[in-house]
Motif scaffolding. Structure first.
Motif, PDB file in Angstrom:
ATOM      1  N   LEU A 202       0.818  -1.222   0.000  1.00  0.00           N
ATOM      2  CA  LEU A 202       0.000   0.000   0.000  1.00  0.00           C
ATOM      3  C   LEU A 202       0.848   1.267   0.000  1.00  0.00           C
ATOM      4  CD1 LEU A 202      -3.039  -0.680   2.386  1.00  0.00           C
ATOM      5  CD2 LEU A 202      -2.742  -1.234  -0.024  1.00  0.00           C
ATOM      6  N   GLY A 203       1.960   1.253   0.717  1.00  0.00           N
ATOM      7  CA  GLY A 203       2.794   2.443   0.815  1.00  0.00           C
ATOM      8  C   GLY A 203       3.364   2.892  -0.523  1.00  0.00           C
ATOM      9  N   ASN A 204       3.328   2.010  -1.510  1.00  0.00           N
ATOM     10  CA  ASN A 204       3.842   2.361  -2.840  1.00  0.00           C
ATOM     11  C   ASN A 204       2.732   2.471  -3.877  1.00  0.00           C
ATOM     12  OD1 ASN A 204       6.503   2.640  -2.097  1.00  0.00           O
ATOM     13  ND2 ASN A 204       6.967   0.477  -2.393  1.00  0.00           N
ATOM     14  N   LEU A 205       1.504   2.663  -3.392  1.00  0.00           N
ATOM     15  CA  LEU A 205       0.377   2.866  -4.304  1.00  0.00           C
ATOM     16  C   LEU A 205      -0.227   4.229  -4.028  1.00  0.00           C
ATOM     17  CD1 LEU A 205      -1.436  -0.562  -3.803  1.00  0.00           C
ATOM     18  CD2 LEU A 205      -0.034   0.099  -5.757  1.00  0.00           C
ATOM     19  N   MET A 206      -0.687   4.886  -5.083  1.00  0.00           N
ATOM     20  CA  MET A 206      -1.443   6.117  -4.900  1.00  0.00           C
ATOM     21  C   MET A 206      -2.908   5.747  -5.035  1.00  0.00           C
ATOM     22  SD  MET A 206      -0.946   9.191  -4.116  1.00  0.00           S
ATOM     23  CE  MET A 206       0.676   9.849  -4.512  1.00  0.00           C
ATOM     24  N   VAL A 207      -3.663   5.915  -3.933  1.00  0.00           N
ATOM     25  CA  VAL A 207      -5.056   5.464  -3.904  1.00  0.00           C
ATOM     26  C   VAL A 207      -5.972   6.659  -3.620  1.00  0.00           C
ATOM     27  CG1 VAL A 207      -6.700   3.888  -2.802  1.00  0.00           C
ATOM     28  CG2 VAL A 207      -4.314   3.202  -3.042  1.00  0.00           C
ATOM     29  N   SER A 208      -7.018   6.796  -4.410  1.00  0.00           N
ATOM     30  CA  SER A 208      -8.020   7.834  -4.150  1.00  0.00           C
ATOM     31  C   SER A 208      -9.266   7.160  -3.585  1.00  0.00           C
ATOM     32  CB  SER A 208      -8.364   8.576  -5.442  1.00  0.00           C
ATOM     33  OG  SER A 208      -9.210   7.764  -6.240  1.00  0.00           O
TER      34      SER A 208
END
Lengths: 322, 123
Positions: A202-208
């Protein structure tokens, strides 16, 4: 503050926003990313991100290298993998060191927020399946479309861990036992190696609020066993206390695996246990860095003291999967 | 038994941080560093108060005498060489006990500790 030459960055404006006369504004170094610098800036209304080697020049030897990273991001964009648009790869004449510029992508990367914040409650209901589909897209990118990448299957990964464990200095009985345990149970090398992100969490994903906007941080990209990415995503350290949700603390393996397609669950489990060892060795490796005086920060010392978390996880996992 | 850095080195780093202040102009980053410093003092305090020693157990496991650190390194070396392993009587009990004691000092609220203890109880 760190040295990023704003004049030189201004000289890039013509390449990033041709035909306009914008000046760089709101230049700020973003936190996170110990091995690379990440800067945000604006040109008029447009927002950009610069990824750069520390101080412009220092590239980590275990990484793919920034120009390779940029080439991979550009290549996977054509294969249904959500990534930021690469706008410019730094050249020597830019005078800014090694790195590349991408369009800014709005969203959240802080795992704890994605796991607990009510704003992401809806996303959490489908995130595990979304991640399964994205990983399948990454692993299906034809190798011929990619720049030359390091080849790291199970055996080479174990060898790299051996080397990293030696560099920790002090004797670590639990890590030695776990390394042996993993060697004894190592899966055969895959017949063909696939594109592997190498740090998919998750820390390396950009999530909206709608879902995954971009997969970031391709620094550890390589050719390897696709099950490595699934195991890493499900590893205990990335659940941030939400242990009952194996997929990054937000979802269930069944949803991830079903959306992914063909999963070798035994292989994925092996990589998941290896992930705890790898994270533990990374933590333990902070101790010699601290002792040498390279980094005497409290933070460095405290990360070193988190190695025992991985040790207790490994003892549990080895017993569970005996 | 406990890992590096030692409490005195951790306290020295905290002292330097308090004396010099944070170099980071970002308020959120500074607040984070302050929390880390508080946790570091707590950790050092827990370790100083922890009477656990594994020296005797290590000596009987390895059949030789020495200080805890050297014996731990020796244990790691023998596991690496395959001279001692999962099947060795007493090894797994020793590793479980010392690791639980370490995590109780390093990170007593770690969720993985509770999970491991639950598994042990139910085993």
């Amino acid at each position: 503050m760190d040295d990023l030459d704003a004049t030189r960055l201004n000289a890039l404006a013509a390449k990033l926003a041709p035909g306009r006369d914008d000046r760089v504004s709101d230049l700020a170094r973003l936190s996170g990313g110990a091995s690379q610098e990440t800067w945000e800036f604006r040109l008029g209304d447009a927002r950009f991100i610069l990824r750069r080697a520390p101080g412009g020049t220092l590239e980590r030897k275990s990484g793919a290298g920034l120009s390779i990273e940029a080439a991979v991001i550009a290549a996977v964009a054509a294969h249904a993998v959500p990534v930021p648009n690469v706008r410019h790869v730094l050249s020597p004449e830019d005078g800014l060191g090694l790195g590349f510029v991408v369009d800014f992508v709005e969203g959240e990367t802080i795992a704890r927020k994605l796991i607990r914040d009510p704003a992401f409650a809806d996303v959490r209901t489908h995130l595990a399946a979304d991640l399964g589909r994205i990983l399948a897209a990454i692993h299906n990118v034809p190798v011929g479309a990619l720049p030359p990448l390091r080849r790291l299957g199970p055996r080479a990964t174990l060898d790299a861990l051996r080397e990293a464990l030696d560099a920790c200095g002090a004797g670590r009985p639990v890590f030695e036992l776990a390394l042996r345990w993993l060697r004894d149970r190592a899966p055969p090398e895959p017949q063909t190696l696939s594109l592997v992100h190498g740090d998919f969490r998750l820390g390396n994903l950009m999530v909206s609020a709608e879902g995954v906007r971009a997969v970031l941080d391709w620094e550890l990209v390589h050719l390897g066993d696709p099950m490595e990415d699934l195991g890493w995503l499900c590893a205990t350290p990335w659940r941030f206390g939400a242990l009952e949700k194996p997929v990054g603390g937000v979802g269930m393996r069944e949803d991830l695996f079903e959306a992914y397609g063909q999963v070798d669950a035994r292989r994925a489990t092996w990589w998941e246990i290896l992930a705890s060892l790898r994270w533990g060795i990374i933590c333990a490796g902070m101790a010699p860095l601290f002792a040498s005086g390279i980094d005497r920060s409290v933070e460095r010392a405290m990360i070193a003291r988190r190695a025992s978390e991985s040790e207790i996880d490994l003892l549990r996992l080895m017993q569970e999967h005996a | 038994m406990h890992d590096d850095p030692a409490p005195e080195d951790i306290m020295a780093a905290v002292a330097a941080f308090l004396r010099e202040g944070s170099a980071n102009p970002n308020a959120a980053a500074r607040a984070f560093q302050e929390r880390v410093a508080q946790n570091a003092v707590d950790l050092a305090q827990r370790q100083i108060a922890d009477p656990t020693s594994t020296k005797d157990e290590l000596e009987s496991l390895l059949g030789k005498q020495g200080d805890e650190r050297a014996l731990t390194a020796e244990l790691a070396r023998r596991i690496r060489a395959g001279e001692i392993g999962e099947a060795t009587s007493g090894l797994m009990d020793y590793l479980w006990r010392t690791t639980i004691a370490k995590v109780r000092v390093d990170q007593p609220n770690y969720a993985g500790l509770a999970l491991a203890l639950k598994m042990k109880r139910e085993a």
